[in-house]
Write a protein that holds these residues in place. Sequence first.
Motif, mmCIF file in Angstrom:
data_model
loop_
_atom_site.group_PDB
_atom_site.id
_atom_site.type_symbol
_atom_site.label_atom_id
_atom_site.label_comp_id
_atom_site.label_asym_id
_atom_site.label_seq_id
_atom_site.Cartn_x
_atom_site.Cartn_y
_atom_site.Cartn_z
ATOM 1 N N UNK A 17 0.961 -1.203 0.018
ATOM 2 C CA UNK A 17 -0.101 0.047 0.143
ATOM 3 C C UNK A 17 0.871 1.066 -0.025
ATOM 4 N N UNK A 18 1.917 1.091 0.760
ATOM 5 C CA UNK A 18 2.905 2.399 0.872
ATOM 6 C C UNK A 18 3.283 2.767 -0.579
ATOM 7 N N UNK A 27 1.593 11.029 1.395
ATOM 8 C CA UNK A 27 2.499 10.488 2.572
ATOM 9 C C UNK A 27 2.000 9.323 3.415
ATOM 10 N N UNK A 28 2.621 8.766 4.067
ATOM 11 C CA UNK A 28 2.446 7.485 4.749
ATOM 12 C C UNK A 28 2.892 7.520 6.132
ATOM 13 N N UNK A 29 1.969 6.751 6.970
ATOM 14 C CA UNK A 29 2.250 6.473 8.317
ATOM 15 C C UNK A 29 2.178 4.777 8.680
ATOM 16 N N UNK A 30 3.260 4.323 9.148
ATOM 17 C CA UNK A 30 3.092 3.057 9.680
ATOM 18 C C UNK A 30 2.845 3.035 11.099
ATOM 19 N N UNK A 46 6.941 7.222 5.782
ATOM 20 C CA UNK A 46 7.376 8.439 6.052
ATOM 21 C C UNK A 46 7.546 8.673 7.732
ATOM 22 N N UNK A 47 6.430 8.120 8.388
ATOM 23 C CA UNK A 47 6.365 8.256 9.856
ATOM 24 C C UNK A 47 5.963 6.957 10.176
ATOM 25 N N UNK A 72 -2.521 11.816 15.754
ATOM 26 C CA UNK A 72 -1.113 12.388 16.235
ATOM 27 C C UNK A 72 -0.154 12.841 15.272
ATOM 28 N N UNK A 73 -0.283 11.996 14.056
ATOM 29 C CA UNK A 73 0.501 12.202 12.834
ATOM 30 C C UNK A 73 -0.204 13.203 11.794
#
Length: 653
Positions: A17-18, A27-30, A46-47, A72-73
């Motif tokens: 998916x990223x 942008x991506x968050x894991x 990215x984060x 939070x992100x």
Amino acid sequence: MIEKLLVANRGEIATRVQRTAHRLGIGTVAVFSDADSDAAFVRDADEAVRLPGTAPADTYLRGDLVIAAALATGADAVHPGYGFLSENAGFARDCAAAGLTFVGPAPEAIAAMGSKVEAKALMEAAGVPVLPGVTVAPDTDLAAAGERLGFPLLVKAAYGGGGRGMRVVGDPADLAGAVESARREATGAFGDGSVFLERYLVDPRHVEVQILGDGHGTVVHLFERECSIQRRHQKIVEECPSPAVSEALRAELGAAAVAAGKAIGYTGAGTVEFVLTGQEFYFLEVNTRLQVEHPVTELVTGLDLVEQQLRIAEGAPLGPDVRDATITGHAIEARLYAEEVTAEGYLPATGTLHRFDVPGDVRVDSGVGTGSVVSPHYDPMLAKVIAHAPTRDGAARTLARALSGAALHGVTTNRDLLVGILRAPEFLAGDTDTGFLVRHDPVALGAGTLAAGGHRHAAAAALAAQAQHRRAARVLGGMPSGWRNVGGAFQRIAYRLGDRELPVAYRFRRDGLDLRVDDEPLDLTPVSVTPDVVVTEIDGVRRTHRVHRAAGMSYVDGPDGSVALQELPRFADPHAITRAGSLLAPMPGSVVRVLAEVGHGVTAGQPLVVLEAMKMEHTIVAPADGVLGELRVGSGDQVDSGQLLAVVEEPGS
């Protein structure tokens, strides 16, 4: 427009998916558990936000923590991947309440299909053929229900999928135990232990249809996938299109799938699953998410299904590339698992991947790489390897060659089984169904890829080790080891391959190499020998073997197969010798139940201990009649592979 996407999953699907999100400029968050802190998908994002703990119930199934991480992100959307929270209607509602776009269908559609029992009733009302079944309630008379449906029947988790919480029951006496076991497994995997009974068709085909729906009322199908090659009700080889589906049947299946989607107002990517026997098909379930096997559809249509999910979530209508999609060529996917294929079943494997490399013109969707650690906490799939070619035969050949040439060092995998399936005449003829791995012994299928019993591999490993020793020598490094002016004794090294020992003895003579494997002479001429590559000639045939030594193992890959050889010490450790009747843990995991007491008699095949690893239960049974002399574990204990669990002694001993 989605600006930042949190992927509420792990492993290869998070990486997958990223990859699309980054290509689209998103942008991506894991989110990651403690066990995944060094995983590739965490590095690729990215984060990343830590979810404390390792168990799925404490981490990836905690919707509140996932939503808190998104807020939070500054993420504005959540992609659930598959498994975990992907088919949780409550989580989808909570995302909406928090102002987050859920990349998937509406909560109402998930809820309608989340219970397979309710889904069947809804599909029957929509005119889709269904199999008869019975929901198991606390007061259900199991004996009467079983008699009404007939045996064999299937105990099936009402929520979730992936083969977990499923049991085939052929004997009425086994029904209550199967229901209890399925409930436990379903509770651990999906957080809900509801199960139902369903008539079981013996060895049908498993065929599913990919659908896409937008927010403007359009639902289309993107053809079928054949998913009949399964172990433990979990798919391991999938393909598109199905070799059993004609154009007329494809139209019928597609129409039924679209009707199912429209009945629930479906949006996003989903899959409608059927069992197919002859030309008749019956509804199984709707997976309200992206499927593991979606790449085969992508390769034959040229579409990116994750991109389509994101565009639909942004409110875009389905474009002409989707509405007018056609099938080009054939695609086959193989799921590469960290597991040992044995006569007793499929045992999850753990460890460090010292080398992970898949060559060839194939697509590899993976969440691991060289240096990755495979833990016992999650699903054991390492990667999906997919080949696309103009013909089915071409795709099968390409995929088999890529898998057979892969360097998979450090963790036992099902690679040899996959290659055996892809090269089996019955598979190549398209004669596949869910009984394929019942008719064909998985161990025998995998063994067919290794020639000459591993003797050539053991010889290559010994020669590579000799070359390594000479390279490290401080004095006369160019001199062959063991060289004597008047000849000398054999140099010896021993390996373990599976449950066999392969001793290798060799000496360099004036007239060439004298080499023996397992006390049998091997007429081998070294052409070129380095610590990493050994080229030999036997009976006029030259072969190249690549050797990789790591953690006391020699991994040897060649045109005649791949083996992992454990180098044995010259002198055995007396503390490592196990007593007769010792039962060792076949893999790391947790003890779910202890079913016997010390001092009590046991019979051969009697269940003694139940372990859980990678969300699957594994039962340890008594090897013979006797008395349970020792029990070293209790419920809730964590055990390592090879750890002593219990000892069954002879009566009167």
